[in-house]
Design a protein around this motif. Structure first.
Motif, PDB file in Angstrom:
ATOM      1  N   ALA A 165       0.816  -1.215   0.000  1.00 17.68           N
ATOM      2  CA  ALA A 165       0.000   0.000   0.000  1.00 17.68           C
ATOM      3  C   ALA A 165       0.850   1.265   0.000  1.00 17.68           C
ATOM      4  CB  ALA A 165      -0.943  -0.002   1.201  1.00 17.68           C
ATOM      5  N   ASP A 166       2.048   1.212   0.577  1.00 18.95           N
ATOM      6  CA  ASP A 166       2.938   2.377   0.610  1.00 18.95           C
ATOM      7  C   ASP A 166       4.054   2.287  -0.421  1.00 18.95           C
ATOM      8  OD1 ASP A 166       1.840   3.962   2.799  1.00 18.95           O
ATOM      9  OD2 ASP A 166       2.405   2.273   4.074  1.00 18.95           O
ATOM     10  N   SER A 167       4.038   1.266  -1.244  1.00 18.16           N
ATOM     11  CA  SER A 167       5.105   1.038  -2.220  1.00 18.16           C
ATOM     12  C   SER A 167       4.820   1.770  -3.527  1.00 18.16           C
ATOM     13  CB  SER A 167       5.226  -0.471  -2.485  1.00 18.16           C
ATOM     14  OG  SER A 167       5.911  -0.730  -3.696  1.00 18.16           O
ATOM     15  N   PRO A 168       5.859   2.208  -4.243  1.00 17.52           N
ATOM     16  CA  PRO A 168       5.629   2.784  -5.576  1.00 17.52           C
ATOM     17  C   PRO A 168       4.947   1.810  -6.526  1.00 17.52           C
ATOM     18  CG  PRO A 168       7.871   3.229  -4.835  1.00 17.52           C
ATOM     19  CD  PRO A 168       7.282   2.267  -3.852  1.00 17.52           C
ATOM     20  N   LEU A 169       5.065   0.518  -6.260  1.00 17.80           N
ATOM     21  CA  LEU A 169       4.506  -0.474  -7.162  1.00 17.80           C
ATOM     22  C   LEU A 169       2.991  -0.594  -7.048  1.00 17.80           C
ATOM     23  CD1 LEU A 169       6.288  -2.147  -9.094  1.00 17.80           C
ATOM     24  CD2 LEU A 169       5.837  -4.125  -7.652  1.00 17.80           C
ATOM     25  N   VAL A 170       2.374   0.048  -6.054  1.00 16.19           N
ATOM     26  CA  VAL A 170       0.931  -0.090  -5.872  1.00 16.19           C
ATOM     27  C   VAL A 170       0.165   0.465  -7.064  1.00 16.19           C
ATOM     28  CG1 VAL A 170       0.521   2.108  -4.693  1.00 16.19           C
ATOM     29  CG2 VAL A 170      -0.889   0.116  -4.130  1.00 16.19           C
ATOM     30  N   PHE A 171       0.784   1.326  -7.870  1.00 16.50           N
ATOM     31  CA  PHE A 171       0.073   1.887  -9.025  1.00 16.50           C
ATOM     32  C   PHE A 171      -0.363   0.803 -10.002  1.00 16.50           C
ATOM     33  CE2 PHE A 171       4.107   1.368 -11.140  1.00 16.50           C
ATOM     34  CZ  PHE A 171       3.787   1.252 -12.489  1.00 16.50           C
ATOM     35  N   LEU A 172       0.308  -0.357  -9.974  1.00 18.13           N
ATOM     36  CA  LEU A 172      -0.083  -1.446 -10.864  1.00 18.13           C
ATOM     37  C   LEU A 172      -1.493  -1.937 -10.570  1.00 18.13           C
ATOM     38  CD1 LEU A 172       3.187  -3.605 -11.038  1.00 18.13           C
ATOM     39  CD2 LEU A 172       2.245  -2.109 -12.813  1.00 18.13           C
ATOM     40  N   ALA A 173      -1.995  -1.682  -9.360  1.00 19.25           N
ATOM     41  CA  ALA A 173      -3.355  -2.111  -9.022  1.00 19.25           C
ATOM     42  C   ALA A 173      -4.377  -1.460  -9.936  1.00 19.25           C
ATOM     43  CB  ALA A 173      -3.661  -1.782  -7.563  1.00 19.25           C
ATOM     44  N   ALA A 174      -4.146  -0.215 -10.338  1.00 22.14           N
ATOM     45  CA  ALA A 174      -5.081   0.475 -11.217  1.00 22.14           C
ATOM     46  C   ALA A 174      -5.034  -0.074 -12.636  1.00 22.14           C
ATOM     47  CB  ALA A 174      -4.784   1.974 -11.235  1.00 22.14           C
ATOM     48  N   LEU A 175      -3.960  -0.745 -12.975  1.00 20.17           N
ATOM     49  CA  LEU A 175      -3.799  -1.267 -14.336  1.00 20.17           C
ATOM     50  C   LEU A 175      -4.279  -2.707 -14.463  1.00 20.17           C
ATOM     51  CD1 LEU A 175      -0.233   0.154 -15.103  1.00 20.17           C
ATOM     52  CD2 LEU A 175      -2.464   1.203 -15.556  1.00 20.17           C
ATOM     53  N   GLY A 176      -3.996  -3.519 -13.474  1.00 19.66           N
ATOM     54  CA  GLY A 176      -4.368  -4.931 -13.570  1.00 19.66           C
ATOM     55  C   GLY A 176      -4.827  -5.537 -12.274  1.00 19.66           C
ATOM     56  N   GLY A 177      -5.191  -4.711 -11.301  1.00 18.95           N
ATOM     57  CA  GLY A 177      -5.732  -5.219 -10.055  1.00 18.95           C
ATOM     58  C   GLY A 177      -4.687  -5.773  -9.109  1.00 18.95           C
ATOM     59  N   VAL A 178      -5.167  -6.376  -8.041  1.00 22.25           N
ATOM     60  CA  VAL A 178      -4.308  -6.972  -7.014  1.00 22.25           C
ATOM     61  C   VAL A 178      -3.350  -8.007  -7.613  1.00 22.25           C
ATOM     62  CG1 VAL A 178      -4.369  -8.483  -4.986  1.00 22.25           C
ATOM     63  CG2 VAL A 178      -5.816  -6.444  -5.078  1.00 22.25           C
ATOM     64  N   ALA A 232       3.055   9.381 -11.640  1.00 20.85           N
ATOM     65  CA  ALA A 232       2.152   9.783 -12.718  1.00 20.85           C
ATOM     66  C   ALA A 232       0.781   9.140 -12.535  1.00 20.85           C
ATOM     67  CB  ALA A 232       2.748   9.374 -14.067  1.00 20.85           C
ATOM     68  N   GLN A 233       0.760   7.866 -12.153  1.00 21.83           N
ATOM     69  CA  GLN A 233      -0.508   7.173 -11.982  1.00 21.83           C
ATOM     70  C   GLN A 233      -1.313   7.753 -10.819  1.00 21.83           C
ATOM     71  OE1 GLN A 233      -2.091   4.984 -13.758  1.00 21.83           O
ATOM     72  NE2 GLN A 233      -3.787   4.864 -12.308  1.00 21.83           N
ATOM     73  N   ARG A 234      -0.626   8.100  -9.724  1.00 20.72           N
ATOM     74  CA  ARG A 234      -1.339   8.633  -8.567  1.00 20.72           C
ATOM     75  C   ARG A 234      -2.037   9.950  -8.901  1.00 20.72           C
ATOM     76  NH1 ARG A 234      -0.225   6.582  -3.460  1.00 20.72           N
ATOM     77  NH2 ARG A 234       1.321   4.925  -3.394  1.00 20.72           N
ATOM     78  N   ASN A 235      -1.510  10.693  -9.865  1.00 19.93           N
ATOM     79  CA  ASN A 235      -2.106  11.970 -10.219  1.00 19.93           C
ATOM     80  C   ASN A 235      -3.056  11.879 -11.400  1.00 19.93           C
ATOM     81  OD1 ASN A 235      -0.675  13.397  -8.235  1.00 19.93           O
ATOM     82  ND2 ASN A 235       1.141  13.510  -9.532  1.00 19.93           N
ATOM     83  N   ALA A 236      -3.109  10.715 -12.048  1.00 15.56           N
ATOM     84  CA  ALA A 236      -3.872  10.598 -13.288  1.00 15.56           C
ATOM     85  C   ALA A 236      -5.364  10.386 -13.039  1.00 15.56           C
ATOM     86  CB  ALA A 236      -3.325   9.447 -14.127  1.00 15.56           C
ATOM     87  N   GLY A 237      -5.728   9.727 -11.938  1.00 14.48           N
ATOM     88  CA  GLY A 237      -7.132   9.426 -11.692  1.00 14.48           C
ATOM     89  C   GLY A 237      -7.625   8.325 -12.593  1.00 14.48           C
ATOM     90  N   THR A 238      -8.937   8.191 -12.655  1.00 12.50           N
ATOM     91  CA  THR A 238      -9.539   7.172 -13.497  1.00 12.50           C
ATOM     92  C   THR A 238      -9.847   7.753 -14.859  1.00 12.50           C
ATOM     93  OG1 THR A 238     -11.610   7.724 -12.400  1.00 12.50           O
ATOM     94  CG2 THR A 238     -10.455   5.800 -11.604  1.00 12.50           C
TER      95      THR A 238
END
Length: 564
Positions: A165-178, A232-238
């Motif tokens: 949850a605090d890792s930079p890699l969490v942005f992948l959740a928005a792309l392909g889920g858990v 970039a992902q954290r600022n992009a939204g849906t």
């Protein structure tokens, strides 16, 4: 010179036998499991997940499938026993260790998969080393897919993504889920392992026919790009949406008289605590100390007295709702259908009260928990499990809800996911697809005392926020509660076993992330890669063994012809 006299093809030493001797591998397997547990809250050292995966990857190299599974069991138990310690805090060690053992045995399957992935990567003098990150990551995803679905509909607690949850890699959740986050962790760990092995090989000195491979530049590039992509992902939204709509939310943590399995023995006191918290909020609003709120959220089990059959409970809930002048969504245990009970969220409006219960849940303010928890909300094979714990007869079976339900309240479309439903990919996604622009996770943590369960569950809500690009109100009856932004960040969090009220504006979003659109497709694709790896290795091994047997038979014939 006969074939028997011909020199055997050179096999690199680090491939022909395990890198780590068994005397070191045995304790190291257990330690790696403990390190993985420390990647999760409350320690929350998310970087240790990469270390743990890298260690078990190295343990699997050069080992057979059976031996790898043995080390996998040690790793799985080293992780699951501390990870699931909260499950036995009031019911004893036997249920806890039984659950941890089952989950550990399932997690252990990743090591035989890693061993097979190494065999593919080490072919042709290591020219296929680049395949290891992909195949190892796919194996891990397949293992978690199994654990999340079997047995008893699965139990996905401890999935790798929930440590990030605090890792930079969490942005992948928005792309392909858990599943994609878990894949990314394993793949990046595998890249690191390959890089270390390449440096080691270069220091020893490259051999003829073994060219320098590009793993080291690859891992350096990955480490540079991942944080940038995350930002970039954290600022992009849906996708395709305005993100400036907000509602003012109040989340009431009422606390309970005492922790434990009998937390609801004083059910009226639990209800009164949440009524009192809401009345206090209403008084602050009237005094001008707090701005008016658009909606109020109470946790799971806020009213274990069924307010649909108990007029006194309904009156108290109505009193609090009228005072705060905003709709209240509350967790309640309802009697029925039949001898069963129902874990539900009920929507109460000011002045008019409960919106009514009918088949049309979305319009009438009623949501029933869909994914009920085995051994907590129903007992499978009750007669059998009674032999292990007398507590099974304290559980009355809940009836599961049949569908998603989005509740309109205070200008928001609220999609609940009750307690352990936050672990279930499908339940959360169905609420978003049904139109929810705000997610709420009402939960009851009173039965787990002062363990890490509460903060582990909050981490899941944070990952879900990123996955679907939604604000999440994570509200517990005893804590830890928090308002989670769509990027997974939180503001103030409540303390355990203290009454509190969180009030703030939260963002509403209606667009869909790629993960919401794709659903289980990334998980299915990666699981397919893992299955193809195993099947492909089996076919190649059979053919190789057949060819070796045929060659040996031919050599025997040549020798017999040379006999006088």
């Amino acid at each position: 010179m006969t074939a028997l006299a011909a020199p055997a093809p050179e096999v690199p030493r680090d491939v022909s036998r395990p890198l780590v001797p068994w005397t070191v591998a045995v304790p190291l397997a257990v330690v790696s499991g403990v390190l993985l547990d420390a990647a999760f809250p409350s320690v929350g050292a998310w970087g240790l997940a990469y270390v743990a995966v890298a260690v078990v990857l190295l343990l699997a190299r050069g080992r057979g499938v059976v031996a790898s599974y043995g080390y996998g069991v040690l790793f799985g138990l080293g992780f699951m026993v501390p990870q699931l310690q909260w499950s036995g805090i009031y019911v004893g060690a036997v249920p806890w260790l039984a659950l941890a053992t089952l989950e550990g045995l399932l997690l252990a399957l990743v090591l035989p998969g890693f061993a097979v992935a190494w065999r593919l990567a080490d072919r042709s003098g290591g020219r296929l080393l680049w395949t290891l990150p992909v195949t190892a990551g796919a194996v891990w995803v397949a293992s978690e897919a199994l654990r999340s679905r079997w047995p008893f509909d699965g139990f996905g607690w401890g999935r790798l993504a929930f440590s990030q949850a605090d890792s930079p890699l969490v942005f992948l959740a928005a792309l392909g889920g858990v599943p994609l986050v878990g894949f990314g962790v394993v793949a990046l760990a595998a890249v690191g392992v390959c890089s270390v092995l390449e440096v080691r090989r270069l220091l020893v000195g490259p051999r003829p026919g073994r060219p320098v491979r590009a793993t080291v530049p690859f891992v350096a590039l990955a480490l540079l790009l991942l944080p940038a992509a995350s930002g970039a992902q954290r600022n992009a939204g849906t996708l395709d949406e305005a993100t400036d709509t907000t509602v003012r939310v109040a989340a009431v943590q009422g606390d309970v008289p005492r922790a434990g399995l009998d937390f609801n023995a004083q059910r009226r006191a639990v209800l009164d605590n949440h009524v009192t918290g809401t009345l206090d909020l209403a008084a602050r609003i009237e005094a001008g100390e707090e701005e008016p709120v658009d909606l109020v959220l109470w946790p799971e089990n806020a009213s274990d007295i069924d307010p649909l059959t108990n007029d006194d409970a309904a009156t108290e809930i109505g009193r609090a709702t009228d005072a705060v002048a905003a709709p209240v969504l509350l967790g309640a245990v309802l009697q029925g259908p039949g001898e069963n009970i129902t874990n539900a969220m009920l929507l109460w409006d000011p002045q008019t009260g409960y919106r009514g219960r009918s088949d049309d849940q979305a319009e009438n303010g009623y949501y029933a928990k869909q994914a009920i928890a085995p051994f907590a909300e129903y007992i499978p094979y009750r007669d059998f499990f009674r032999r292990f714990s007398p507590f099974v007869d304290q559980v009355t079976d809940f009836a599961p809800g049949e569908r998603a339900a989005v509740l309109e309240m205070g200008g928001a479309l609220v999609g609940p996911a009750i307690c352990f439903e936050v672990v279930d990919d499908d339940v959360v996604r169905r609420q978003v697809l049904a139109g929810a622009d705000l997610l709420v996770v009402p939960t009851n943590n009173a039965t787990f005392g002062l363990t890490d369960e509460n903060v582990q569950q909050l981490a899941m809500s944070r990952v879900r926020a990123v996955e679907h690009g939604r604000s999440v109100v994570h509200i517990s009856n005893v804590g830890t509660s928090a308002l989670v932004a769509p990027d997974g960040s939180t503001g103030r969090r409540t303390a355990l076993f203290e009454p509190d009220v969180l009030v703030d504006a939260v963002q509403l979003r209606s667009g869909r992330t790629p993960a919401t659109v794709l659903g289980a497709a990334p998980e299915l694709a990666l699981t397919g890669v893992a299955l193809l790896l195993v099947l492909g290795h089996g076919v190649v091994s059979v053919r190789r063994d057949g060819a070796a047997a045929a060659e040996h038979a031919g050599d025997d014939d040549d020798e017999s012809e040379q006999q006088p």
